[in-house]
Every structure is written in structure tokens, then in C-alpha cells.
Write a protein that holds these residues in place. Sequence first.
Motif, short mmCIF file in Angstrom:
data_model
loop_
_atom_site.label_atom_id
_atom_site.label_comp_id
_atom_site.label_asym_id
_atom_site.label_seq_id
_atom_site.Cartn_x
_atom_site.Cartn_y
_atom_site.Cartn_z
N PHE A 203 0.72 -1.41 -0.04
CA PHE A 203 0.06 0.36 0.42
C PHE A 203 0.95 1.43 0.10
O PHE A 203 0.15 2.09 0.11
CB PHE A 203 -0.98 -0.16 1.28
N VAL A 261 -8.90 -1.87 3.32
CA VAL A 261 -7.62 -0.64 3.44
C VAL A 261 -8.49 0.09 2.14
O VAL A 261 -8.54 1.73 2.29
CB VAL A 261 -6.91 -2.07 2.97
N TYR A 262 -7.92 0.22 0.80
CA TYR A 262 -8.55 1.40 0.16
C TYR A 262 -9.35 1.19 -0.84
O TYR A 262 -9.39 2.49 -1.16
CB TYR A 262 -7.25 1.17 -1.33
N GLY A 263 -10.72 0.62 -0.68
CA GLY A 263 -11.72 0.72 -1.72
C GLY A 263 -12.61 1.77 -1.09
O GLY A 263 -12.35 2.39 0.27
N HIS A 264 -13.21 2.52 -2.02
CA HIS A 264 -13.95 4.08 -1.68
C HIS A 264 -12.67 5.05 -0.76
O HIS A 264 -12.74 6.14 -1.05
CB HIS A 264 -14.58 3.60 -0.72
N GLY A 265 -11.33 4.94 -1.37
CA GLY A 265 -10.78 5.54 -1.75
C GLY A 265 -9.66 6.24 -3.09
O GLY A 265 -10.63 6.51 -4.01
N PRO A 266 -8.28 5.73 -3.68
CA PRO A 266 -8.13 6.70 -4.46
C PRO A 266 -8.53 5.09 -5.39
O PRO A 266 -9.53 4.39 -5.01
CB PRO A 266 -6.70 5.61 -4.23
N SER A 267 -8.36 6.24 -6.68
CA SER A 267 -8.77 5.06 -7.86
C SER A 267 -7.54 3.98 -8.02
O SER A 267 -6.76 4.26 -7.72
CB SER A 267 -8.86 6.11 -8.87
N ASP A 270 -4.43 6.14 -10.29
CA ASP A 270 -4.03 6.62 -9.03
C ASP A 270 -3.12 5.66 -8.42
O ASP A 270 -2.35 5.47 -7.91
CB ASP A 270 -4.79 7.03 -7.90
N PHE A 271 -3.58 4.15 -7.87
CA PHE A 271 -3.25 3.07 -6.50
C PHE A 271 -1.63 2.35 -7.53
O PHE A 271 -1.22 2.38 -6.73
CB PHE A 271 -4.35 2.47 -6.46
N GLN A 274 1.07 4.35 -7.76
CA GLN A 274 1.78 4.80 -7.04
C GLN A 274 2.18 3.68 -6.18
O GLN A 274 2.86 3.73 -5.40
CB GLN A 274 0.80 6.02 -5.42
N HIS B 59 -9.26 15.12 -2.57
CA HIS B 59 -9.30 14.00 -2.59
C HIS B 59 -8.58 13.14 -2.98
O HIS B 59 -8.45 12.68 -2.42
CB HIS B 59 -9.12 13.79 -4.84
N THR B 62 -8.25 13.10 1.58
CA THR B 62 -9.65 11.39 1.67
C THR B 62 -8.67 10.69 1.42
O THR B 62 -8.28 9.14 2.03
CB THR B 62 -10.61 11.67 0.58
N ASN B 63 -7.61 10.07 -0.08
CA ASN B 63 -7.22 9.11 -0.15
C ASN B 63 -5.97 9.00 0.71
O ASN B 63 -6.02 7.30 1.34
CB ASN B 63 -6.52 9.24 -1.48
N HIS B 66 -7.19 6.98 3.85
CA HIS B 66 -7.34 5.75 3.76
C HIS B 66 -5.95 4.79 3.70
O HIS B 66 -5.96 4.08 3.75
CB HIS B 66 -8.28 5.44 1.33
N THR B 67 -5.39 5.56 2.43
CA THR B 67 -3.96 4.57 2.76
C THR B 67 -3.10 5.26 3.42
O THR B 67 -2.17 3.99 3.16
CB THR B 67 -3.43 5.14 0.81
N PHE B 69 -0.49 7.36 2.73
CA PHE B 69 0.30 8.23 2.10
C PHE B 69 -0.24 9.02 1.24
O PHE B 69 -1.12 8.93 0.82
CB PHE B 69 1.42 7.20 1.15
N PRO B 72 2.49 12.40 -5.17
CA PRO B 72 3.05 12.66 -5.23
C PRO B 72 2.85 14.88 -5.40
O PRO B 72 3.65 15.95 -4.81
CB PRO B 72 3.40 12.94 -6.64
#
Lengths: 380, 219
Positions: A203, A261-267, A270-271, A274, B59, B62-63, B66-67, B69, B72
Motif C-alpha cells: 500500500f 483498506v483502500y476501497g472507496h479511496g483512491p482510484s 492512481d493506486f 503509486q 481528493h 481523503t485518499n 484511507h491509504t 500515504f 506526489p
Amino acid sequence: MQFGIFSVGDVTRDPTNGRIPTEGERIDAMVRIALKAEEVGLDVFASGEHHNPPFVPSSPTTLLGYIAARTERLQLSTATTLITTNDPVKIAEDYAMLQHLSGGRVDLMMGRGNTGPVYPWFGQDIRNGIPLAIENYALLHRLWREDVVDWEGKLRTPLQSFTSTPRPLDGVPPFVWHGSIRSPEIAEQAAYYGDGFFHNNIFWPIHHTKQMVGLYRRRFEHYGHGGADQAIVGLGGQVFMRNSSQAAWNEFRPYFDNAPVYGHGPSMEDFTEQTPLTVGSPQQVIDRYAAMRDHVGDYQRQLFLIDHAGLPLDTVLEQIELLGTEVVPVLRKELAVGRPPHVPDAPVHATLVEAAGGARDVTVYADTDAVTGRAPAPVR
Amino acid sequence: MTGIDEPVRRRIAVVSAGLRNPSSTRLLADRLGDAVGRELGERGAVPSVELVELRDHAHDLTNMLHTGFASPELQVALDAVQAADGLVAVTPIYSGTFTGLFKNFVDVLPEGALAGHPVLLGATAGTARHSLAVDHALRPLFAYLRAVVVPTGVFAATDDFGHSQGVRQDDHVAPLADRVDRAARELTEVVLSSSRQRAADPFDDPTPFEQMLRGGPIR
């Protein structure tokens, strides 16, 4: 170079059809995943350890012992063993037992866990996370190397005249990895002992992984275990493959979007950019993972997370098949190119025995039987 | 080694949590940033003022919750705030306090990131009824972060942008421009006099293991 699977053992609803496995089904799935990993030529299966729903593997040595009995070659490991809340005495005993039963096919990865309340549930204080990891491991390290231990620390009952049984197989303790995502203290600990360091980067962006591994390598050399490039490094990984990249993206997206963990967060776009998550064709996975060593140096162990987020078992088994038949054989070849001969493989029982100058029986025979007062006569 | 002719350089980060475009929060943030830059310049320092528009990172913030990190782009913003010698932090007041977006940014800063940092607080709202939010909501938050907050917090109601004197002849409140200047002078004073120690980088300088094994402090 070792390749394998690590499983968190989560019981997660399949977002595409609403189906959720029972605990029994999930435990069985973990076993079948491990068997499949051996069948297709992967090297390692590692189980997480959790003490709360939605996770099933609270008792990793039971699971790994069962898998050991049904496999021949597979290296059994953990991801991770909670060095903070488990009694190090019990870890020493359980994993030495597993080591004997599996013929030495066991190593462990120490970690601190990801669920705060596990500390109080097991009578510990989360503020002692790092001190527990340090003190408990210092004791574990001695229990596997000294037949009789007198010990006193701050966080556990003292020991007088304690012998952890069974003694390690052939007189050689299991190899230990230390896993940490963010704590430089744990990289330092791994370096101090000359143990392995595993960065579970699934992650995280690679620049962070590079920083953690870089610190471990530098300190490994500082403590005199060899050159920085000879330190024992493992990385996490996460992939989903189909023959066409578009098919992989379409099929995996609902699992990604709803994943713990990452659901409903970054696309997912992006993930995948990254973090090491790679969704695409086997060739895209090969390209991405062949390049990891450009960031962290030649390393020893690559584990993949492939069975989470509610993916059905059949799909997971297909993924392992793809890894074993199309991805890993190519990665083995590519990563062997340009790898300096002085960079070691991950230690396994056979190499540890060899380094120790051969196998020796280290059974500790009791002087007297506490009940009868008689000394048993060992039959040689 | 700083030579005699070496100019004194000071970096100021301006965080604006305004959500509209154009935004009165951004207007206030710009005024405060400009005033601090000008004040530093008048005192012979070479200022650089960096703006962080939280709206652009909504965005990613918020991410990151969740993550764990930063993207950039967000990392650049986080680094700018931590590397700055002084921070101007401005938020709209929603429901009597700073906005969720503003707090989200504060929440993803590493622990201790603002400890000892000179900070100037600003806020905006539709009417002057919300003016105490600077002292009752923002100031305790930055006390928790162990920041060095200057005494003057600058609150601007919509009306303030239409008056060069106090909003009412008889309210004896200094006009916005005066309050901005006073706050900028205060921040400049702290920024120029502080010799803030950067926290040791645990990657450059790890706690030796023997020290941890003895139960000694971990840095």
C-alpha cells in the motif's frame, strides 16, 4: 530468489455477487492456496496472524503444520507473527515444534500487527509497541540459542532455569524476518541481528520502500554482517492478471473499489501508479516486478497478496497458476542477470545448517524426572 | 557557515482552506502572505512565500486518510508546510469551527510536524458573529500541535472587505488592513528571532539498537 504468496486470511464479501465465505471455507481456501503454490513451483506460503473478525488465521502454527503435512517442498512462513502480544516463550516453542514437523521448512516474520485493541485483549499496552518488539525478540533470540535461560525484562515475568522445548531442529533456529512498514526502529533491529527485513510495500509508494530498505542495508553493514548489498530483503506485491490488460482491469475493478483498506479511496488508476499493485497481463507484471530491484537492490524474497477483497477461490487459484507458469519463471531468469555472485539467497534450513558447520542434535535431557525423581537414561 | 553578506532567507507557507473560486479565504490568505513577505523584506530578510490551496488536494487528502500515504502533489504541499520557517493558516468557519478539509490537512501532517513552528491564524465567515472561532477553535488545535501561535488572529467577515475603517464608526475595531499588518509584524518577529531546530531524521540518524535494547529513548 524466493517467490511466494502471503495471505491475510480475510473473510470478505465478493462485491460482484454478494457471496461471503464461511470461516471454514476461508480456512480451507488458505490451505488450497498453499497447496497450489507448491504445485506450480512457488517457494513460500506465509500466513497472517489476526485475532479479530473478519480474519481467520489466529493460530498460524496449526494452519502451517497442516500445510506442512500436505506439502513436500514449500517454505512456510508468517506475515506476520505478533512479537508484541504473543508470549515470546510460546513463539519459541510453537515454531520450534513446527520446524521439526516440517523438516526445517519454516521461517517467521515478526510484526506488530494492525489492530490496536489486540494489545489490551492480550494484556499489553499499545504504547509499548516498539519496546515489546525489542524486548520480546531479544528473549526469543536467546531461547533458541541457549539451552538454559535466566532472564529478566520489563514487560514479562522473569525466567529462571528455563529451557524452551523442543530445541531447534539440528541446533539451528528458524530464520527470522522483521516486517515493518513505517518504523525505522524495526529496520535497525533487523540489521542489528543480521536477520531479514521485509517491507510490506503493497500500500506504499516505492520511494518510501527504498528509504526503509536503504536504512536496513546501511545498518546491516554497520553491524558487521556483510556488505549492504548482502542484507536479506523481502518485498510485498499485489497483482491481478488476465491475458489482456483490459480484461484484467474490468474484472478486478469492483474488487479494488470495494476492497478493505483502500476501497472507496483512491482510484485504481492512481493506486496502480503509486503502489506495486499491478493489474494487467502477465508481461506487465513481469516488467513491473523485474524493475523493483532498481529501487531496493537485488533482493531475496518477493511475496504476492492475491487472495483478498472477496476474490473467489477459483480466480485466486488461476492467479497462482499464472504466477507459477508465466510470471515467476521469467522473473527468476531476468533477476539472475546481473545479480552479483556475492549477493546471497534467503537463508533456509539447509544453508543455515551448513553455515553452522553441520547438523547436531541439541536435545536437552532432563537431569531428573520431577515426578519420580529418576534420571531418564537416554538411548543413543 | 553564514557569511556576513549572506542574506537571511525565510520561507513562509500559506495554507488556504477556501472552497470557492474566487474565495474570500484565499483573499485573506493572500493579504496575510503578502504582508508577512513585505514585513520580512523591510527587515532585510529575503522572503519566499508558498501558497498551498487545500481545495486542489481535496481528493488526495481523503485518499491519504484511507491509504496512509500522500500523492506526489500532496507530498509537495506537506513538505512545503514542514520546511517553512513560518506558517499562515486560513480557513473558512463552518458550523462554528474550521472546515473538515482544513482539519483533514492538519490530521495528515506527521506527528510533531508543527511543534515549535511560528503560526499566524486567520479565518473568514459571512458575519462577525463567528469571529471568536479563531480563538476558541483554531487556537486550541494549534496548542495541541505545540505550534507557536502569534497573539493576533485575523478574522475577516464579508463586510470587512468593504471597509477601510471599522465596520461601524462606533465599534472601535481596527480595520482589516491594520489587523493584517499587526499580525504580519508579530509573525515576522517570531520567524526572524527563532532558530528552530529541525527534528532529527530517523532515516539519517537511527537510534542505535543497543540504546533501544537498554530501554533508552527512541528518537
